[in-house]
Write an enzyme that holds these catalytic residues in place. Structure first.
Site, mmCIF file in Angstrom:
data_model
loop_
_atom_site.group_PDB
_atom_site.id
_atom_site.type_symbol
_atom_site.label_atom_id
_atom_site.label_comp_id
_atom_site.label_asym_id
_atom_site.label_seq_id
_atom_site.Cartn_x
_atom_site.Cartn_y
_atom_site.Cartn_z
ATOM 1 N N LYS A 71 0.863 -1.192 0.000
ATOM 2 C CA LYS A 71 0.000 0.000 0.000
ATOM 3 C C LYS A 71 0.892 1.231 0.000
ATOM 4 O O LYS A 71 1.826 1.333 0.801
ATOM 5 C CB LYS A 71 -0.869 -0.025 1.249
ATOM 6 C CG LYS A 71 -1.619 1.253 1.530
ATOM 7 C CD LYS A 71 -2.559 1.021 2.678
ATOM 8 C CE LYS A 71 -3.015 2.310 3.306
ATOM 9 N NZ LYS A 71 -4.042 2.101 4.302
HETATM 10 C C1 R5P Z 1 -2.856 5.131 8.326
HETATM 11 O O1 R5P Z 1 -1.849 4.966 8.915
HETATM 12 C C2 R5P Z 1 -3.689 4.027 8.029
HETATM 13 O O2 R5P Z 1 -2.904 2.914 7.757
HETATM 14 C C3 R5P Z 1 -4.698 4.181 6.909
HETATM 15 O O3 R5P Z 1 -5.200 2.918 6.668
HETATM 16 C C4 R5P Z 1 -4.181 4.761 5.631
HETATM 17 O O4 R5P Z 1 -3.525 5.964 5.830
HETATM 18 C C5 R5P Z 1 -5.293 4.895 4.582
HETATM 19 O O5 R5P Z 1 -6.217 5.769 4.970
HETATM 20 P P1 R5P Z 1 -6.419 7.167 4.232
HETATM 21 O O6 R5P Z 1 -7.056 6.846 2.908
HETATM 22 O O7 R5P Z 1 -7.303 7.926 5.134
HETATM 23 O O8 R5P Z 1 -5.070 7.781 4.029
#
Ligand code: R5P
Length: 291
Positions: free
Chosen positions: A203
Protein backbone atom coordinates in the site's frame (compact mmCIF):
# COMPACT_ATOMS: atom_id res chain seq x y z
CA UNK A 1 -20.01 -50.02 6.45
CA UNK A 2 -19.93 -47.30 3.78
CA UNK A 3 -22.57 -47.73 1.08
CA UNK A 4 -21.25 -49.31 -2.07
CA UNK A 5 -21.60 -47.44 -5.38
CA UNK A 6 -24.52 -49.31 -6.95
CA UNK A 7 -25.36 -46.72 -9.61
CA UNK A 8 -26.21 -48.19 -13.00
CA UNK A 9 -24.97 -45.07 -14.74
CA UNK A 10 -21.74 -45.69 -16.61
CA UNK A 11 -18.80 -43.84 -15.03
CA UNK A 12 -17.41 -40.92 -17.04
CA UNK A 13 -13.76 -40.00 -16.60
CA UNK A 14 -13.85 -37.35 -19.35
CA UNK A 15 -10.77 -38.95 -20.88
CA UNK A 16 -10.68 -36.41 -23.70
CA UNK A 17 -10.72 -33.39 -21.34
CA UNK A 18 -7.36 -32.53 -19.75
CA UNK A 19 -7.58 -31.07 -16.25
CA UNK A 20 -6.97 -27.33 -16.32
CA UNK A 21 -4.24 -25.74 -14.24
CA UNK A 22 -5.41 -22.26 -13.41
CA UNK A 23 -2.92 -19.43 -13.38
CA UNK A 24 -3.75 -17.26 -10.37
CA UNK A 25 -5.14 -13.93 -11.52
CA UNK A 26 -3.14 -11.67 -9.25
CA UNK A 27 0.16 -10.11 -10.28
CA UNK A 28 3.20 -11.99 -8.96
CA UNK A 29 1.10 -14.31 -6.80
CA UNK A 30 1.08 -17.57 -8.69
CA UNK A 31 3.66 -19.39 -6.59
CA UNK A 32 1.89 -19.09 -3.24
CA UNK A 33 0.20 -21.95 -1.45
CA UNK A 34 -3.59 -22.50 -1.68
CA UNK A 35 -4.50 -20.77 1.59
CA UNK A 36 -2.55 -17.65 0.73
CA UNK A 37 -4.15 -17.45 -2.71
CA UNK A 38 -7.60 -18.08 -1.26
CA UNK A 39 -7.16 -15.22 1.20
CA UNK A 40 -5.92 -12.89 -1.56
CA UNK A 41 -8.89 -13.90 -3.72
CA UNK A 42 -11.21 -12.77 -0.93
CA UNK A 43 -9.56 -9.32 -0.93
CA UNK A 44 -9.15 -8.90 -4.70
CA UNK A 45 -12.07 -9.53 -7.03
CA UNK A 46 -11.11 -12.29 -9.46
CA UNK A 47 -13.22 -10.77 -12.27
CA UNK A 48 -11.66 -7.29 -12.25
CA UNK A 49 -8.42 -8.22 -10.47
CA UNK A 50 -8.99 -5.15 -8.26
CA UNK A 51 -10.05 -4.29 -4.74
CA UNK A 52 -11.76 -1.49 -2.87
CA UNK A 53 -10.47 -1.71 0.68
CA UNK A 54 -12.04 0.56 3.26
CA UNK A 55 -9.32 1.76 5.65
CA UNK A 56 -10.35 2.79 9.15
CA UNK A 57 -7.39 1.68 11.25
CA UNK A 58 -6.28 5.27 11.90
CA UNK A 59 -7.17 5.06 15.61
CA UNK A 60 -4.22 2.77 16.33
CA UNK A 61 -1.97 5.83 16.58
CA UNK A 62 -4.41 8.73 16.21
CA UNK A 63 -7.30 7.90 18.53
CA UNK A 64 -10.83 8.88 17.47
CA UNK A 65 -10.07 10.34 14.04
CA UNK A 66 -12.73 12.63 12.53
CA UNK A 67 -15.37 10.39 11.01
CA UNK A 68 -14.32 7.41 13.14
CA UNK A 69 -15.57 8.63 16.52
CA UNK A 70 -18.25 5.92 16.34
CA UNK A 71 -17.31 3.29 13.76
CA UNK A 72 -20.47 1.36 14.65
CA UNK A 73 -22.47 4.28 13.26
CA UNK A 74 -20.25 5.60 10.46
CA UNK A 75 -18.47 2.52 9.14
CA UNK A 76 -21.02 -0.30 9.33
CA UNK A 77 -23.27 1.26 6.63
CA UNK A 78 -20.24 1.41 4.30
CA UNK A 79 -18.93 -2.08 4.94
CA UNK A 80 -21.23 -3.92 2.49
CA UNK A 81 -19.76 -1.88 -0.38
CA UNK A 82 -16.11 -2.65 0.42
CA UNK A 83 -14.26 -5.72 -0.84
CA UNK A 84 -12.18 -5.73 2.32
CA UNK A 85 -11.99 -3.85 5.61
CA UNK A 86 -8.64 -2.61 6.91
CA UNK A 87 -8.92 -2.24 10.64
CA UNK A 88 -7.53 -3.07 14.05
CA UNK A 89 -8.45 -6.24 15.88
CA UNK A 90 -9.92 -4.08 18.65
CA UNK A 91 -12.55 -2.51 16.41
CA UNK A 92 -13.05 -5.81 14.60
CA UNK A 93 -14.07 -7.59 17.80
CA UNK A 94 -15.96 -4.70 19.37
CA UNK A 95 -17.88 -3.38 16.38
CA UNK A 96 -17.88 -5.62 13.30
CA UNK A 97 -20.47 -8.42 13.34
CA UNK A 98 -18.89 -11.77 12.39
CA UNK A 99 -21.97 -12.41 10.23
CA UNK A 100 -20.93 -9.53 7.94
CA UNK A 101 -18.58 -12.04 6.32
CA UNK A 102 -16.20 -9.46 4.83
CA UNK A 103 -12.54 -9.96 4.06
CA UNK A 104 -10.43 -8.23 6.69
CA UNK A 105 -6.89 -6.87 6.64
CA UNK A 106 -5.69 -6.42 10.20
CA UNK A 107 -3.33 -3.71 11.35
CA UNK A 108 -0.55 -5.70 13.00
CA UNK A 109 1.89 -2.96 14.03
CA UNK A 110 1.73 -0.24 16.63
CA UNK A 111 3.41 1.46 19.53
CA UNK A 112 3.87 5.20 19.27
CA UNK A 113 1.01 7.68 19.18
CA UNK A 114 0.95 10.89 17.14
CA UNK A 115 2.62 12.48 20.17
CA UNK A 116 5.82 10.49 19.58
CA UNK A 117 8.16 9.29 16.82
CA UNK A 118 5.83 7.23 14.61
CA UNK A 119 8.51 5.07 13.03
CA UNK A 120 9.26 3.46 16.41
CA UNK A 121 6.68 0.73 15.80
CA UNK A 122 6.75 -2.94 16.70
CA UNK A 123 4.65 -5.90 15.67
CA UNK A 124 1.57 -5.54 17.88
CA UNK A 125 -0.34 -8.72 17.14
CA UNK A 126 0.28 -12.43 17.21
CA UNK A 127 -0.26 -14.37 13.98
CA UNK A 128 -2.40 -16.87 15.94
CA UNK A 129 -4.86 -14.09 16.62
CA UNK A 130 -5.07 -13.18 12.93
CA UNK A 131 -5.99 -16.82 12.28
CA UNK A 132 -8.44 -16.85 15.18
CA UNK A 133 -10.44 -13.99 13.65
CA UNK A 134 -10.14 -15.43 10.15
CA UNK A 135 -8.22 -12.46 8.73
CA UNK A 136 -7.33 -12.41 5.04
CA UNK A 137 -4.11 -10.42 5.52
CA UNK A 138 -2.12 -8.51 8.12
CA UNK A 139 -0.50 -5.12 7.62
CA UNK A 140 2.56 -3.37 8.92
CA UNK A 141 4.14 -0.03 8.11
CA UNK A 142 7.69 0.46 6.82
CA UNK A 143 9.34 3.83 7.37
CA UNK A 144 11.99 3.89 4.66
CA UNK A 145 14.37 6.73 5.44
CA UNK A 146 12.73 7.18 8.83
CA UNK A 147 14.45 7.14 12.21
CA UNK A 148 13.51 3.51 12.94
CA UNK A 149 13.73 2.33 9.33
CA UNK A 150 15.48 -0.99 10.07
CA UNK A 151 13.19 -1.84 12.98
CA UNK A 152 10.13 -1.28 10.80
CA UNK A 153 11.60 -3.39 7.99
CA UNK A 154 12.32 -6.17 10.49
CA UNK A 155 8.70 -5.97 11.66
CA UNK A 156 7.69 -6.62 8.05
CA UNK A 157 10.05 -9.56 7.53
CA UNK A 158 9.09 -11.18 10.86
CA UNK A 159 5.42 -10.96 9.97
CA UNK A 160 6.12 -12.37 6.49
CA UNK A 161 7.95 -15.36 8.02
CA UNK A 162 5.05 -15.98 10.41
CA UNK A 163 2.53 -15.45 7.62
CA UNK A 164 4.20 -17.89 5.24
CA UNK A 165 3.90 -20.64 7.88
CA UNK A 166 0.12 -20.32 7.96
CA UNK A 167 -0.79 -18.90 4.54
CA UNK A 168 -1.39 -15.34 5.71
CA UNK A 169 -0.55 -12.58 3.20
CA UNK A 170 1.26 -9.53 4.55
CA UNK A 171 0.48 -6.03 3.32
CA UNK A 172 3.52 -3.74 3.42
CA UNK A 173 2.43 -0.15 4.00
CA UNK A 174 4.86 2.58 3.00
CA UNK A 175 4.70 5.43 5.46
CA UNK A 176 5.13 8.98 4.32
CA UNK A 177 5.77 11.11 7.35
CA UNK A 178 6.54 14.78 7.65
CA UNK A 179 10.21 14.25 6.95
CA UNK A 180 9.80 11.64 4.17
CA UNK A 181 9.63 12.66 0.52
CA UNK A 182 6.57 11.84 -1.53
CA UNK A 183 7.82 11.41 -5.10
CA UNK A 184 8.13 8.53 -7.57
CA UNK A 185 11.78 7.97 -6.76
CA UNK A 186 11.06 7.46 -3.06
CA UNK A 187 7.85 5.47 -3.59
CA UNK A 188 9.62 3.15 -6.07
CA UNK A 189 12.31 2.49 -3.47
CA UNK A 190 9.88 1.84 -0.62
CA UNK A 191 7.40 -0.32 -2.56
CA UNK A 192 10.10 -2.38 -4.27
CA UNK A 193 11.76 -3.03 -0.90
CA UNK A 194 8.46 -4.34 0.50
CA UNK A 195 8.02 -6.67 -2.48
CA UNK A 196 11.62 -7.89 -2.44
CA UNK A 197 11.32 -8.69 1.27
CA UNK A 198 8.22 -10.78 0.60
CA UNK A 199 5.12 -8.62 1.09
CA UNK A 200 2.20 -10.13 -0.83
CA UNK A 201 0.90 -6.67 -1.68
CA UNK A 202 1.88 -3.11 -0.97
CA UNK A 203 0.00 0.00 0.00
CA UNK A 204 1.40 3.36 -0.96
CA UNK A 205 0.49 6.83 -2.14
CA UNK A 206 -0.30 7.96 -5.67
CA UNK A 207 2.42 10.22 -7.07
CA UNK A 208 3.13 11.61 -10.55
CA UNK A 209 5.06 8.97 -12.49
CA UNK A 210 3.06 6.24 -10.76
CA UNK A 211 3.30 3.91 -13.78
CA UNK A 212 7.02 3.49 -13.00
CA UNK A 213 6.14 2.58 -9.40
CA UNK A 214 3.73 -0.19 -10.45
CA UNK A 215 6.09 -1.38 -13.22
CA UNK A 216 8.96 -1.74 -10.75
CA UNK A 217 6.88 -3.54 -8.10
CA UNK A 218 6.35 -7.24 -8.86
CA UNK A 219 3.31 -7.59 -6.56
CA UNK A 220 -0.03 -5.69 -6.48
CA UNK A 221 -0.11 -2.12 -5.25
CA UNK A 222 -3.12 -0.46 -3.65
CA UNK A 223 -3.20 3.28 -3.02
CA UNK A 224 -4.09 5.02 0.20
CA UNK A 225 -6.43 7.96 -0.16
CA UNK A 226 -4.53 10.35 2.08
CA UNK A 227 -6.00 13.59 3.38
CA UNK A 228 -9.59 14.40 2.45
CA UNK A 229 -9.88 15.90 -1.03
CA UNK A 230 -12.93 17.23 -2.87
CA UNK A 231 -14.77 14.12 -4.13
CA UNK A 232 -14.02 14.71 -7.83
CA UNK A 233 -10.29 15.01 -7.10
CA UNK A 234 -10.31 11.79 -5.05
CA UNK A 235 -12.07 9.98 -7.89
CA UNK A 236 -9.57 11.39 -10.39
CA UNK A 237 -6.70 10.15 -8.24
CA UNK A 238 -8.23 6.68 -8.02
CA UNK A 239 -8.79 6.63 -11.79
CA UNK A 240 -5.21 7.66 -12.57
CA UNK A 241 -3.81 5.11 -10.13
CA UNK A 242 -5.82 2.26 -11.66
CA UNK A 243 -5.01 3.44 -15.18
CA UNK A 244 -1.32 3.42 -14.24
CA UNK A 245 -1.28 -0.11 -12.88
CA UNK A 246 -2.66 -0.03 -9.34
CA UNK A 247 -4.65 -3.09 -8.26
CA UNK A 248 -7.04 -1.10 -6.15
CA UNK A 249 -7.45 1.44 -3.40
CA UNK A 250 -7.24 1.23 0.38
CA UNK A 251 -9.12 4.42 1.04
CA UNK A 252 -10.20 5.89 4.33
CA UNK A 253 -10.74 9.60 4.91
CA UNK A 254 -11.80 10.30 1.33
CA UNK A 255 -14.69 7.92 1.94
CA UNK A 256 -15.68 8.17 5.59
CA UNK A 257 -15.11 11.96 5.74
CA UNK A 258 -17.09 12.54 2.54
CA UNK A 259 -20.34 14.47 2.84
CA UNK A 260 -22.04 11.35 1.44
CA UNK A 261 -19.89 8.34 2.35
CA UNK A 262 -22.11 5.61 0.86
CA UNK A 263 -22.40 7.53 -2.42
CA UNK A 264 -18.64 8.02 -2.43
CA UNK A 265 -17.71 4.38 -1.88
CA UNK A 266 -20.16 3.37 -4.62
CA UNK A 267 -18.53 5.87 -7.00
CA UNK A 268 -15.05 4.64 -6.05
CA UNK A 269 -16.16 1.06 -6.81
CA UNK A 270 -17.23 2.09 -10.33
CA UNK A 271 -13.84 3.67 -10.99
CA UNK A 272 -11.84 0.78 -9.57
CA UNK A 273 -13.80 -2.21 -10.88
CA UNK A 274 -15.32 -0.81 -14.07
CA UNK A 275 -12.83 1.88 -15.14
CA UNK A 276 -15.59 4.47 -15.03
CA UNK A 277 -14.28 7.93 -15.92
CA UNK A 278 -14.03 10.20 -12.84
CA UNK A 279 -16.43 12.82 -14.18
CA UNK A 280 -19.08 10.15 -14.74
CA UNK A 281 -18.42 8.62 -11.31
CA UNK A 282 -18.72 12.10 -9.80
CA UNK A 283 -22.08 12.60 -11.48
CA UNK A 284 -23.15 9.28 -10.02
CA UNK A 285 -21.92 10.44 -6.60
CA UNK A 286 -23.95 13.68 -6.85
CA UNK A 287 -27.01 11.81 -8.00
CA UNK A 288 -26.81 9.32 -5.11
CA UNK A 289 -26.04 12.10 -2.63
CA UNK A 290 -29.05 14.16 -3.65
CA UNK A 291 -31.53 11.31 -3.62
C1 R5P B 1 -2.86 5.13 8.33
O1 R5P B 1 -1.85 4.97 8.91
C2 R5P B 1 -3.69 4.03 8.03
O2 R5P B 1 -2.90 2.91 7.76
C3 R5P B 1 -4.70 4.18 6.91
O3 R5P B 1 -5.20 2.92 6.67
C4 R5P B 1 -4.18 4.76 5.63
O4 R5P B 1 -3.53 5.96 5.83
C5 R5P B 1 -5.29 4.90 4.58
O5 R5P B 1 -6.22 5.77 4.97
P1 R5P B 1 -6.42 7.17 4.23
O6 R5P B 1 -7.06 6.85 2.91
O7 R5P B 1 -7.30 7.93 5.13
O8 R5P B 1 -5.07 7.78 4.03
Amino acid sequence: MPESDTSKIEKNFYLDVPQKSEVFFLKGSNSYDWGMKNRLARIFDAASGKTVMLAFDHGYFQGPTTGLERPDITILPLAPYADALMLTRGVLRSVIPPSLNKATVLRASGGPSILKELSNEYIAMDMDDALRVNACAVATQVFIGGEYETQSVMNLTKLIDQGLKVGMPVLGVTAVGKELTRDANYIRLATRMCAELGAAFVKTYYVPGFETVTAACPVPIVIAGGKKLPELEALEMAYRAIDQGASGVDMGRNIFQSEAPVAMIKAVRKVVHENMKPTQAYEMFLDLKNR
